[in-house]
Design a protein around this motif. Structure first.
Motif, mmCIF file in Angstrom:
data_model
loop_
_atom_site.group_PDB
_atom_site.id
_atom_site.type_symbol
_atom_site.label_atom_id
_atom_site.label_comp_id
_atom_site.label_asym_id
_atom_site.label_seq_id
_atom_site.Cartn_x
_atom_site.Cartn_y
_atom_site.Cartn_z
ATOM 1 N N ARG A 92 2.631 8.685 -2.556
ATOM 2 C CA ARG A 92 3.725 8.247 -4.023
ATOM 3 C C ARG A 92 4.765 8.120 -3.793
ATOM 4 O O ARG A 92 5.118 9.633 -3.468
ATOM 5 C CB ARG A 92 2.746 9.704 -5.059
ATOM 6 N N TYR B 25 0.898 -1.356 -0.536
ATOM 7 C CA TYR B 25 -0.519 -0.181 -0.282
ATOM 8 C C TYR B 25 0.999 0.996 -0.137
ATOM 9 O O TYR B 25 2.326 1.061 0.872
ATOM 10 C CB TYR B 25 -0.934 0.366 1.168
ATOM 11 N N GLU B 26 0.733 2.537 -1.194
ATOM 12 C CA GLU B 26 1.582 3.256 -1.490
ATOM 13 C C GLU B 26 0.768 4.311 -0.734
ATOM 14 O O GLU B 26 -0.058 5.018 -1.908
ATOM 15 C CB GLU B 26 1.922 3.512 -3.157
ATOM 16 N N ARG B 27 1.066 4.299 0.373
ATOM 17 C CA ARG B 27 0.397 5.930 1.419
ATOM 18 C C ARG B 27 1.256 7.338 0.789
ATOM 19 O O ARG B 27 -0.649 7.889 0.780
ATOM 20 C CB ARG B 27 0.536 5.599 2.630
ATOM 21 N N ASP C 275 -2.336 2.000 -4.483
ATOM 22 C CA ASP C 275 -2.351 3.736 -4.038
ATOM 23 C C ASP C 275 -3.921 4.227 -3.118
ATOM 24 O O ASP C 275 -4.834 3.792 -3.585
ATOM 25 C CB ASP C 275 -1.225 4.649 -4.613
ATOM 26 N N LYS C 276 -3.795 5.001 -2.853
ATOM 27 C CA LYS C 276 -5.165 5.625 -2.090
ATOM 28 C C LYS C 276 -5.842 5.930 -2.838
ATOM 29 O O LYS C 276 -7.069 5.930 -3.096
ATOM 30 C CB LYS C 276 -4.681 6.654 -1.248
#
Length: 678
Positions: A390, A386-388, A419-420
């Protein structure tokens, strides 16, 4: 060590290849979409950005963007080398690309041009809208932007503006080096400087931050916004609300009738920067990476008053609190605190601070802890990353050895990265709001913010491991549909994103009609939809695609039609004949039991985690906390006693309840500005 440009390029290309393969896209499409998402994040493009391809007679246009407030048209092209070796784009290639973009604009200036195109294609819609902008004189500036995975030559340092149809035309190349700078700045929008002349007073100067009070003229604010646009508001929690609320009407009236009183009536602007240059006269002469974290409405109101209402803003003065944070790692927390405490002109709900939502912390923890099922005989255990923030995925590899980096990529493969922004889009589609998804990432994020806020308000333990797995299963489903449509014989290379959103939404809608819940575990365990579900998805997707690409009366443009709630209401009524088999469903009672069981488990985990946190901290932290609460004694005697006993050693190991009390006091102090220097 820092990531080099060459390493960034290699990672970037691998991400493009992985994205293309997992979604069934051409690599050039994946490149273009990924770069445009980066530019939207950095404020270089607005939420009106539209993918639209026109390729004919050496002209290649990939999309456009129209900034309604500034009346700026951006036309996009790309030069994609898709080479593992870093290439250099020649000046002659740049010139050719820009010449072709200009030629396309000249075609759009002919009112008959768009009529020659197929009415249901994105190229028709793009050409029609640009022709209309030109005909109605609603373009103040044109930007021609070339996207490339190469780097520009060192000789390409400046591109002179030109005039076309008496409109200023700017040229810009977004190359791999620009994307690299975006990555290094961790989504700050890249370094940009603002030349200015601001009278100021230095108020604070310590080891944490430096702060000035300054006064900025309305004309200077207009010029800065005219130049940088949304890049100034990247970290702001609020978008401009237009002259509808009482606050904004008041702003406009003050500008029009009492401009000299604006300074007295308005709360002003709160901004951050990474660097300022002070002149010999004590004025601020240059600001680096200016970000307006509170006062977006003030800025936009002054700009709109000047540009749209033609009001004189020369006599408008605005107070500005400008802060420089010493440690770049602290900037996000600093900005969020300023936003939370300073945004009071219009009510800002807690959902507006989505970047601070516990969901991010929970998802990051689960992404590192939860193992994906081993499939296809694989002996490797992998995670969904999970890429909170960038660039976080690449940043975590920055200090790894070659062997460790290889191990990292095996554990966190690129095709299991999300990502989010993408999460919000997927969740909102499942919430049966495909019209919102069709409007873009920002609209999806707003809806998802509210949803998360409501969920956590009802139950702070709602983001469980099962919630994480279900969310990942929806992402797998979404990407599977993208690939399914991309490879379908009936797909006509346009409106895939809209078809995907509506397919997900209709599946969700039909599941709800059964009175049961969808069994996301059926996707999670296989990391892919079953053959039974694949047949259903193929049927839904083809019917929806046929529907949205058939022109509707008054809505010749499918992309605009898909943004309408009426479109969704009609699609729900389509007579698509399919049944959802029992293997794809679970009873609501079963779902409820599973949710309760998850929350019990999570509560236990949280208790253990809190105990672990408390006992592993430096003892001096708790002693400093006692001093803090003695000065500002706003806690109960029982809380103070437990904290004091643990800090002095008379309580050797706190129980879960005692640890929770100590932990809550720690968080309370932090929220009030407590800083512990270990």
């Amino acid at each position: 060590m820092d990531i080099s440009l060459e390493e960034f390029h290699q990672d970037f290309m691998q991400r493009i290849y992985s994205d293309a393969d997992s979604r069934g896209l051409l690599r050039s499409q994946a490149f273009y979409e990924n770069v445009c998402e980066e530019l939207i994040e950095s404020g270089d493009l607005t939420n009106n950005y539209t993918v639209a391809e026109y390729i004919k007679n050496n002209i290649q246009v990939c999309g456009f963007d129209y900034d309604e407030e500034r009346e700026v048209l951006t036309l996009l092209g790309h030069k994609f080398y898709q080479d593992d070796e870093l290439q250099t784009i020649l000046l002659s290639e740049v010139s050719t690309s820009f010449r072709n973009l200009r030629l396309y604009l000249s075609n759009c200036n002919n009112s008959n041009f768009y009529k020659q195109l197929e009415e249901t294609t994105p190229a028709y819609s793009m050409s029609f809208q640009i022709t209309n902008y030109l005909a109605t004189n609603t373009i103040k500036k044109i930007r021609l932007v070339l996207l490339t995975d190469a780097r520009t030559t060192k000789s390409l340092t400046h591109l002179e503006s030109e005039q076309l149809f008496d409109i200023e035309v700017e040229f810009r190349v977004v190359d791999i080096n620009y994307l690299y700078q975006l990555f290094k700045s961790q989504n700050s929008g890249g370094d940009f400087e603002t030349d200015i002349d601001l009278p100021c007073l230095e108020i604070i100067n310590n080891d944490k931050y430096q702060s000035y009070l300054a006064v900025i003229k309305g004309t200077d604010l207009v010029n800065i916004y005219n130049r940088f646009g949304q890049k100034l508001f990247e970290q702001n929690v609020r978008t401009f609300l237009q002259f509808k609320g009482a606050v904004n009407k008041g702003l406009r009236n003050t500008i029009q009738y009492n401009p000299e009183m604006f300074f007295a009536y308005n709360n002003g602007i709160t901004a951050t920067a990474t660097e300022v240059e002070i002149g010999q006269d004590g004025h601020i002469k240059k600001i680096k990476n200016l970000q307006i974290v509170n006062g977006g409405q003030t800025t936009s109101a002054i700009y709109a008053a000047c540009k749209n209402s033609k009001l004189d803003v020369n006599n408008v003065s605005v107070q500005m609190k400008l802060s420089l944070v010493r440690n770049p790692d602290d900037i996000n927390d600093f900005v969020s605190k300023v936003s939370e405490y300073a945004n009071t002109q219009n009510k800002v709900s807690s959902s507006d601070f989505y970047s601070n939502s516990p969901l991010h912390k929970e998802f990051k923890a689960y992404s590192k802890r939860v193992l994906a099922p081993q499939i296809g005989g694989s002996q490797l255990q992998t995670h969904w990353f999970y890429e909170r923030v960038r660039g976080e995925y690449l940043n975590e590899q920055a200090y790894l050895t070659i062997a460790k980096r290889r191990q990292f990529l095996l554990q966190f493969p690129k095709n299991q990265l999300f990502d989010k922004t993408f999460l919000a889009k997927v969740e909102v589609a499942w919430m049966q709001k495909p019209d919102v998804v069709s409007k873009g990432a920002q609209d999806s994020a707003k809806v998802f913010k509210k949803e998360i806020d409501d969920i956590l308000e009802k139950n702070s333990l709602a983001i469980t491991e099962a919630y994480f797995k279900n969310a990942v299963s929806k992402i797998i489903l979404f990407r599977f549909i993208e690939k399914l449509i991309s490879q379908a014989t009936w797909y006509n290379q346009a409106y895939r994103s809209q078809a995907v959103a509506y397919t997900v939404a209709l599946l969700s809608y039909r599941v709800k009609q059964t009175g049961k819940a969808f069994n996301f575990n059926s996707i999670w365990e296989k990391q892919s939809p079953s053959k039974v579900l694949e047949k259903i998805l193929n049927l839904i997707a083809e019917e929806i695609y046929s529907y949205i690409t058939t022109p509707k009366d008054g809505y010749g443009n499918p992309s605009q039609w898909c943004k309408r709630e009426k479109c969704w209401e009609e699609i729900k009524l389509l007579p698509i004949d399919f049944e959802i088999s029992t293997e794809l469903l679970i009873d609501d009672d079963t779902k409820l039991f599973m949710a309760k069981d998850e929350k019990k488990t999570k509560l236990l985990d949280n208790g253990i985690e809190i105990q672990s946190f408390v006992v592993t901290q430096d003892t001096n932290l708790w002693k400093e906390l006692i001093k803090y609460f003695r000065i500002d004694n706003n806690i109960s005697q029982m809380q103070m006693d437990i904290l004091n006993k643990y800090a002095t050693g008379s309580l050797s190991f706190p129980s879960e309840k005692q640890a929770k009390i100590i932990y809550d006091l720690y968080n309370k102090a932090l929220s009030e500005g407590f800083i512990y220097n270990s």
